[in-house]
Motif scaffolding. Sequence first.
Motif, PDB file in Angstrom:
ATOM      1  N   TYR A   1      17.612 -13.429  51.204  1.00  0.00           N
ATOM      2  CA  TYR A   1      16.806 -12.672  50.248  1.00  0.00           C
ATOM      3  C   TYR A   1      16.173 -11.439  50.881  1.00  0.00           C
ATOM      4  N   SER A   2      16.012 -11.471  52.200  1.00  0.00           N
ATOM      5  CA  SER A   2      15.433 -10.315  52.880  1.00  0.00           C
ATOM      6  C   SER A   2      15.863 -10.338  54.339  1.00  0.00           C
ATOM      7  N   GLU A  24      16.930  -7.187  39.409  1.00  0.00           N
ATOM      8  CA  GLU A  24      15.589  -6.953  39.935  1.00  0.00           C
ATOM      9  C   GLU A  24      15.341  -7.747  41.209  1.00  0.00           C
ATOM     10  N   ARG A  25      15.755  -9.009  41.196  1.00  0.00           N
ATOM     11  CA  ARG A  25      15.554  -9.863  42.370  1.00  0.00           C
ATOM     12  C   ARG A  25      16.411  -9.426  43.547  1.00  0.00           C
ATOM     13  N   TYR A  44      15.406  -5.972  46.295  1.00  0.00           N
ATOM     14  CA  TYR A  44      14.501  -5.961  47.450  1.00  0.00           C
ATOM     15  C   TYR A  44      15.315  -5.899  48.743  1.00  0.00           C
ATOM     16  N   ALA A  75       5.724  -4.166  51.330  1.00  0.00           N
ATOM     17  CA  ALA A  75       6.398  -4.981  50.317  1.00  0.00           C
ATOM     18  C   ALA A  75       5.965  -4.568  48.913  1.00  0.00           C
ATOM     19  N   ARG A  76       4.669  -4.310  48.749  1.00  0.00           N
ATOM     20  CA  ARG A  76       4.167  -3.911  47.432  1.00  0.00           C
ATOM     21  C   ARG A  76       4.809  -2.601  46.977  1.00  0.00           C
ATOM     22  N   LYS A 128       7.709  -1.470  47.823  1.00  0.00           N
ATOM     23  CA  LYS A 128       9.097  -1.761  47.452  1.00  0.00           C
ATOM     24  C   LYS A 128       9.164  -2.328  46.041  1.00  0.00           C
ATOM     25  N   TYR A 129       8.316  -3.296  45.750  1.00  0.00           N
ATOM     26  CA  TYR A 129       8.353  -3.918  44.423  1.00  0.00           C
ATOM     27  C   TYR A 129       7.960  -2.918  43.323  1.00  0.00           C
ATOM     28  N   GLU A 130       7.034  -2.030  43.636  1.00  0.00           N
ATOM     29  CA  GLU A 130       6.669  -1.004  42.660  1.00  0.00           C
ATOM     30  C   GLU A 130       7.860  -0.095  42.359  1.00  0.00           C
ATOM     31  N   ILE A 169      11.009  -0.935  42.718  1.00  0.00           N
ATOM     32  CA  ILE A 169      12.001  -1.748  41.989  1.00  0.00           C
ATOM     33  C   ILE A 169      11.656  -1.792  40.505  1.00  0.00           C
ATOM     34  N   GLU A 170      10.367  -1.948  40.185  1.00  0.00           N
ATOM     35  CA  GLU A 170       9.941  -1.943  38.785  1.00  0.00           C
ATOM     36  C   GLU A 170      10.299  -0.614  38.119  1.00  0.00           C
TER      37      GLU A 170
END
Length: 666
Positions: free
Chosen positions: A64-65, A98-99, A102, A238-239, A241-243, A245-246
Amino acid sequence: MRKDNHVHVAFVGNPNCGKTTLFNAITGSKLKVANWPGVTVEKYEGNLQYEGYELKLVDTPGIYSLTSYTIEEKVTRRCVLDDDIEVIVNVVDASCLERNLYLTLQLLELGKPVILALNMMDIVKERGMEIDLHRLPEMLGDIPVVPVSAARRTGLDILMHAVVHHYEEGPKKDILDYGEEVEEKLSELEERMQSCYPNHSSIRWHAIKLLEDDEEVKKDHPLEVDALAEHSYEKVIARKKYEYIEKIMEEVLFYKDRKAASTDRIDKIMTHPVWGVPVFLCIMALVFFLTFFVGDFLKGGLEYALAVFSDLVRTGLEGLHVTGWMISLVVDGVIAGVGGILTFIPNIFILFLALAILEDSGYMARVAYVMDGIMGKVGLSGRAFLPMVLGFGCTVPAIMATRALETEHDRRRTTIVTPFMSCSARLPVYVLFSGMFFPRCAMLAAFSMYVIGMAAGILVAFVQHKLEKGRVNQSLMIELPEYKRPNARTIRTYVWNKLKDYLTKAGTTIFIASIIIWFILNFGVHGMVTDPSESFGAALGRFLVPVLKPAGLGLWQIAVALISGISAKEVVVSSFSVLFGVSNINSAAGMAAVIDNIRRFDPTFGGLNAFCLMLFCLLYVPCAATLATIKKESGSWKFTSAVMVFQIGLAWLVSVLVFQIGSIFL
């Protein structure tokens, strides 16, 4: 402009994204393909010639990473960081984009060419979603994005063309901005990295990892970073990256909620906290119903063919005036031993076919999820149940799959309990003795061995947990993939590989074991003997009879068969063929002959004795190949020997208790 016509390409992706299936489709390799994490625990290689290039393709474990916690992550991370890897094919499940992204963002920071292979686009369409294939590559730095179908083998040529073309172009620009504070620190770290390691290919990624306080990077590339990284920036990075991705999902994915996934509806039953386990047991019961009833129907032809072949060989050898002992070796030794095993092919085929369908449909991941609660009570996570389920096929890859567990402690504990799962090699033993002594409920008697094996493994884990005073284990984190229609090519590959292994074993291990057993039964201290009771085998068996008699196994022939079963569990059946001189042991006449021969030596031998024999075969020391794998994985002869002694002791204790208690009531 071409740099070199030899290109190393790594296939990287999340578990269950279809990466290994895609790798197989491109290379033609026959690798194990399964629908849960932890099966691919090493990297596999294949070669391909394309547009004047010699491509060396590497399949890596699903992760996953690139954070090194599990063995899979460590193996994949070492692979993609290797300077030999020049292009990365990031395989993603388009239905769970989405998953998957990352890992994609991490791979892009390595400074190597990355191609995004969008797999499972058919599921995207089935769920009524759409992906903007023009905007997605733009937001990922203009990297190639290629829709492919590993199952249908479409888009493969376009993907390989993108690999070659992107290799010639080189890596794309950085796309993520982590904010002024972090970027300033990254710039300084990149300069230091560049100064100390001028030829390094992944400067930015290593700088990010230094800010995240990554222990492996700090160890391999020591730099003075205390003033820059007074604390870990892992959460901040990480935050961001997720932002991002959104933001990507908002611009490229449409109609996500148009159609409810059937997976969610099915999982209300399959993963129910109460009904999940009964459903699993019912499914396995159905598998064994098919294994017995359909398999027994099909094996009649093989039994007849074996009988005809055996008679033809005997007649032919007699016509050639071959000596009697050679005829006995060939017919009563080799053909009886190997042929008796081959008649179980229909049963084995049905079992492998059913397990392959369950794996490829996505159900096996649910089994681990459902069992997480039970496994947690015995000090293991549901992830430990994955090798146990894999053990229903073969214990060797099951032991290797324990590498997916995070700690050496968990790997060893799982290694101890995994051999209690009934591998396919034990199935001929169950089929034979349940058919002989429990003809009206043979399927139930055999199925009970599988249930008892799981119960024994869980009980042993529970006792270990209590002896360790309730050591806490991490909960299971596992992706539940979409249910999908099993792919015929994948099923065919899986079943054929398993049958090929079974046939190979019949032609090697069982062949040699049958010859050895024939010799120890036909030779004694005075040379060749006509009465097997005067042979070396009988002497060895009689030595063990006092130990096995309390378990209802007081025949020297049984002792010899159990010893021979250490080479491979199927050899127990072939040994009975040789020991009792029955050439077609799996036929009705053959089973009747074995029962008559057994009762000539022990008139009281009945169903209880046979059940204890199956129990002993279930619980005692695993085959030689499994023991070698345990030694290789643990790196300890002491641990391997302890596993052997423990399992033999447990098998004897359980068999004795069942026989002695059962004798009171029967």
